[in-house]
Design a protein around this motif. Structure first.
Motif, PDB file in Angstrom:
ATOM      1  N   GLY A 182       0.797  -1.220   0.000  1.00 45.35           N
ATOM      2  CA  GLY A 182       0.000   0.000   0.000  1.00 45.35           C
ATOM      3  C   GLY A 182       0.826   1.265   0.000  1.00 45.35           C
ATOM      4  O   GLY A 182       0.326   2.346  -0.313  1.00 45.35           O
ATOM      5  N   GLU A 183       2.124   1.150   0.355  1.00 47.36           N
ATOM      6  CA  GLU A 183       3.001   2.306   0.346  1.00 47.36           C
ATOM      7  C   GLU A 183       3.644   2.476  -1.037  1.00 47.36           C
ATOM      8  O   GLU A 183       3.583   1.576  -1.880  1.00 47.36           O
ATOM      9  CB  GLU A 183       4.077   2.177   1.429  1.00 47.36           C
ATOM     10  N   ASN A 202      -2.554  -2.780  -3.182  1.00 50.56           N
ATOM     11  CA  ASN A 202      -3.379  -3.479  -2.200  1.00 50.56           C
ATOM     12  C   ASN A 202      -2.888  -4.913  -2.038  1.00 50.56           C
ATOM     13  O   ASN A 202      -1.953  -5.342  -2.714  1.00 50.56           O
ATOM     14  CB  ASN A 202      -4.857  -3.455  -2.610  1.00 50.56           C
ATOM     15  N   PHE A 203      -3.552  -5.649  -1.135  1.00 52.65           N
ATOM     16  CA  PHE A 203      -3.131  -7.024  -0.875  1.00 52.65           C
ATOM     17  C   PHE A 203      -3.305  -7.912  -2.102  1.00 52.65           C
ATOM     18  O   PHE A 203      -2.479  -8.798  -2.363  1.00 52.65           O
ATOM     19  CB  PHE A 203      -3.936  -7.598   0.305  1.00 52.65           C
ATOM     20  N   ASN A 204      -4.366  -7.693  -2.845  1.00 49.13           N
ATOM     21  CA  ASN A 204      -4.625  -8.546  -3.995  1.00 49.13           C
ATOM     22  C   ASN A 204      -3.491  -8.484  -5.015  1.00 49.13           C
ATOM     23  O   ASN A 204      -3.104  -9.504  -5.595  1.00 49.13           O
ATOM     24  CB  ASN A 204      -5.946  -8.155  -4.661  1.00 49.13           C
ATOM     25  N   SER A 205      -2.942  -7.280  -5.233  1.00 49.64           N
ATOM     26  CA  SER A 205      -1.835  -7.161  -6.190  1.00 49.64           C
ATOM     27  C   SER A 205      -0.600  -7.894  -5.685  1.00 49.64           C
ATOM     28  O   SER A 205       0.151  -8.488  -6.471  1.00 49.64           O
ATOM     29  CB  SER A 205      -1.521  -5.690  -6.448  1.00 49.64           C
ATOM     30  N   ALA A 206      -0.383  -7.890  -4.352  1.00 51.43           N
ATOM     31  CA  ALA A 206       0.751  -8.622  -3.783  1.00 51.43           C
ATOM     32  C   ALA A 206       0.544 -10.130  -3.904  1.00 51.43           C
ATOM     33  O   ALA A 206       1.453 -10.879  -4.302  1.00 51.43           O
ATOM     34  CB  ALA A 206       0.942  -8.223  -2.323  1.00 51.43           C
ATOM     35  N   VAL A 207      -0.661 -10.589  -3.579  1.00 56.22           N
ATOM     36  CA  VAL A 207      -0.973 -12.023  -3.680  1.00 56.22           C
ATOM     37  C   VAL A 207      -0.863 -12.492  -5.124  1.00 56.22           C
ATOM     38  O   VAL A 207      -0.322 -13.577  -5.404  1.00 56.22           O
ATOM     39  CB  VAL A 207      -2.393 -12.290  -3.135  1.00 56.22           C
ATOM     40  N   ILE A 231       1.488 -15.572  -6.621  1.00 56.12           N
ATOM     41  CA  ILE A 231       0.925 -16.665  -7.411  1.00 56.12           C
ATOM     42  C   ILE A 231       1.614 -16.771  -8.771  1.00 56.12           C
ATOM     43  O   ILE A 231       1.940 -17.873  -9.231  1.00 56.12           O
ATOM     44  CB  ILE A 231      -0.599 -16.473  -7.573  1.00 56.12           C
ATOM     45  N   ALA A 232       1.863 -15.647  -9.403  1.00 58.39           N
ATOM     46  CA  ALA A 232       2.555 -15.661 -10.698  1.00 58.39           C
ATOM     47  C   ALA A 232       3.949 -16.257 -10.557  1.00 58.39           C
ATOM     48  O   ALA A 232       4.400 -17.036 -11.419  1.00 58.39           O
ATOM     49  CB  ALA A 232       2.631 -14.235 -11.254  1.00 58.39           C
ATOM     50  N   TRP A 233       4.652 -15.922  -9.483  1.00 57.63           N
ATOM     51  CA  TRP A 233       6.003 -16.450  -9.243  1.00 57.63           C
ATOM     52  C   TRP A 233       5.946 -17.968  -9.058  1.00 57.63           C
ATOM     53  O   TRP A 233       6.778 -18.711  -9.591  1.00 57.63           O
ATOM     54  CB  TRP A 233       6.603 -15.774  -8.012  1.00 57.63           C
ATOM     55  N   LEU A 234       4.931 -18.427  -8.313  1.00 54.07           N
ATOM     56  CA  LEU A 234       4.783 -19.865  -8.067  1.00 54.07           C
ATOM     57  C   LEU A 234       4.359 -20.610  -9.336  1.00 54.07           C
ATOM     58  O   LEU A 234       4.842 -21.712  -9.606  1.00 54.07           O
ATOM     59  CB  LEU A 234       3.750 -20.092  -6.965  1.00 54.07           C
ATOM     60  N   LYS A 235       3.446 -20.015 -10.090  1.00 52.11           N
ATOM     61  CA  LYS A 235       2.966 -20.655 -11.319  1.00 52.11           C
ATOM     62  C   LYS A 235       4.115 -20.872 -12.297  1.00 52.11           C
ATOM     63  O   LYS A 235       4.167 -21.890 -12.999  1.00 52.11           O
ATOM     64  CB  LYS A 235       1.889 -19.790 -11.976  1.00 52.11           C
ATOM     65  N   ASP A 236       5.043 -19.946 -12.320  1.00 49.30           N
ATOM     66  CA  ASP A 236       6.187 -20.051 -13.215  1.00 49.30           C
ATOM     67  C   ASP A 236       7.096 -21.211 -12.832  1.00 49.30           C
ATOM     68  O   ASP A 236       7.880 -21.684 -13.649  1.00 49.30           O
ATOM     69  CB  ASP A 236       6.973 -18.732 -13.176  1.00 49.30           C
ATOM     70  N   LYS A 237       6.958 -21.684 -11.570  1.00 49.91           N
ATOM     71  CA  LYS A 237       7.834 -22.747 -11.076  1.00 49.91           C
ATOM     72  C   LYS A 237       7.041 -23.943 -10.555  1.00 49.91           C
ATOM     73  O   LYS A 237       7.549 -24.741  -9.767  1.00 49.91           O
ATOM     74  CB  LYS A 237       8.725 -22.187  -9.948  1.00 49.91           C
TER      75      LYS A 237
END
Length: 403
Positions: free
Chosen positions: A46-47, A71-76, A80-86
């Motif tokens: 948020g900062e 917001n939190f959703n953009s962080a989550v 998820i994108a990082w995990l999906k890639d691996k």
């Protein structure tokens, strides 16, 4: 020799998700052993400049960058994108979530269902600053991995067995039926500390112990004969100790004053007590490290630190009285684990209780920081809520952890 089921688990992973007020922690553990593969965090969500960092089990830096997560959703979504890639390298067996509050009926770890999510939605009024983000995070991970089971690990479970004269407020029973009672929080941290103590100190179940979880959010728990019997937080994580941006305990008349005289709305009052109070209200700074740096030239920084340590000292005395004595004091959490000067200031006036710190051991952050002559053992133990989540996930599925 591994069974077929264990062989299957040995190739899969448990993901632990821990949503804070402005941070997201995520760790990956081997499903068979719960050994860490890697751990990450996104801080200052948020900062203008949030920070993502991921390190492997040997602390090698895998990923880091600064970015604005609005917001939190953009962080989550980024996690998820990082995990999906691996995901071929790290196939998931289960996902565990820290859930701050489940109301009076949900406290034990449980597999997440649509019915549970609906119930959590109905409980948002009990934790409006935490549950909405936690529920949204669950739904986002469900959409990303619909076939992977998810587990809710409630922060209130550790305190559920507190006696009724501790849990119940002296108010008409009508309000208790609405869920108004003392729940207590930081339970995953307290459960982890008790497991660690059991490994280090076999007669732990016979001890009177105070665990001080000191961080930006801070609380303490009294543990007698292995069970939580009292804690400083109550209905919400706002109560008890003075915290970074939270007020801690207030006279109920203060709330009435703010509503009637200052004409605050309930939402404005919530914002005041959650994000504009505590150390930040006194000194304009909420971070203990920054306050310690500013203290020599900043009288209000000194005032804030004095209040923080004073309230901590006061609650140690109160919790010891509630148990009829004290055998062990454990410091944990970001401040409790790392700030020798804060530990020293908190314990300074507690010599009458048999608390005597060894300054050299305290400065080195050793496991036991009390003098051998002291009646109370004072310890520093690093907590690990994410590992506790992984252990609870295994317990829900009745998986033995193979070391």
């Amino acid at each position: 020799m591994q069974t077929a089921a264990e062989g299957h688990r040995s190739k899969k992973y448990i993901l632990s998700i821990n949503c804070g007020s402005s941070s997201l922690k995520f760790s990956l553990y081997h499903a068979l052993s719960t050994n860490l593969e890697w751990a990450g965090s996104i801080t200052r969500i948020g900062e203008a400049k949030a920070h993502l960092e991921i390190r492997d089990y040997s602390h090698y830096l895998l990923e880091h960058h600064d970015k604005h997560y609005k917001n939190f959703n953009s962080a989550v979504t980024e996690v998820i994108a990082w995990l999906k890639d691996k995901q071929e390298k790290y196939p998931l067996m289960a996902i565990g979530h820290r859930i701050v509050q489940g109301g009076p009926k949900h406290f034990e770890p449980v597999i997440i269902t649509d019915e549970l999510v609906k119930t959590l939605d109905e409980m948002v009024y009990l934790a409006p600053n935490h549950l909405p983000e936690e529920i949204a995070t669950i739904k986002t991970f469900q959409a990303a991995w619909p076939d992977v089971r998810q587990v809710a690990c409630f922060d209130t479970c550790f305190h559920h067995g507190m006696p009724s004269y501790v849990k119940d407020y002296p108010l008409p029973v009508t309000y208790k039926k609405m869920g108004l009672m003392k729940y207590g929080f930081h339970g995953l941290s307290y459960e982890f500390i008790m497991q660690e103590l059991a490994k280090q100190f076999s007669p732990v179940a016979e001890q009177k112990i105070i665990i001080a979880h000191l961080g930006n959010g801070a609380s303490m728990a009294a543990v007698k004969n292995g069970f939580g019997v009292e804690t400083t937080m109550g209905l919400s994580p706002l109560g008890g100790l003075v915290m970074g941006t939270r007020s801690g305990d207030l006279d109920p008349g203060v709330i009435l004053f703010l509503l009637k005289q200052a004409k605050l709305t309930p939402d404005e009052l919530d914002g005041l007590l959650s994000t504009k109070s505590g150390l930040k209200a006194i000194a304009g700074i909420s971070d203990i490290r920054e306050l310690l740096q500013a203290e020599p030239e900043h009288p209000l920084a000194k005032e804030a630190l004095t209040m923080f340590c004073y309230t901590a000292t006061k609650y140690i005395g109160a919790l010891a009285a509630a148990m009829g004595g004290l055998d062990m004091l454990v410091f944990t959490g970001g401040i409790g684990e790392n700030s020798a000067i804060i530990r020293e200031r908190i314990c300074h006036e507690l010599g009458f209780m048999g608390i005597e710190l060894d300054k050299s051991k305290n400065k080195k952050n050793e496991l036991i920081i009390s003098k051998s002559t002291g009646k109370v053992s004072v310890r520093v133990i690093k907590t690990n809520e994410e590992l506790m989540i992984a252990r609870l996930v295994c317990s829900v599925f009745n998986y033995a952890i193979k070391q």
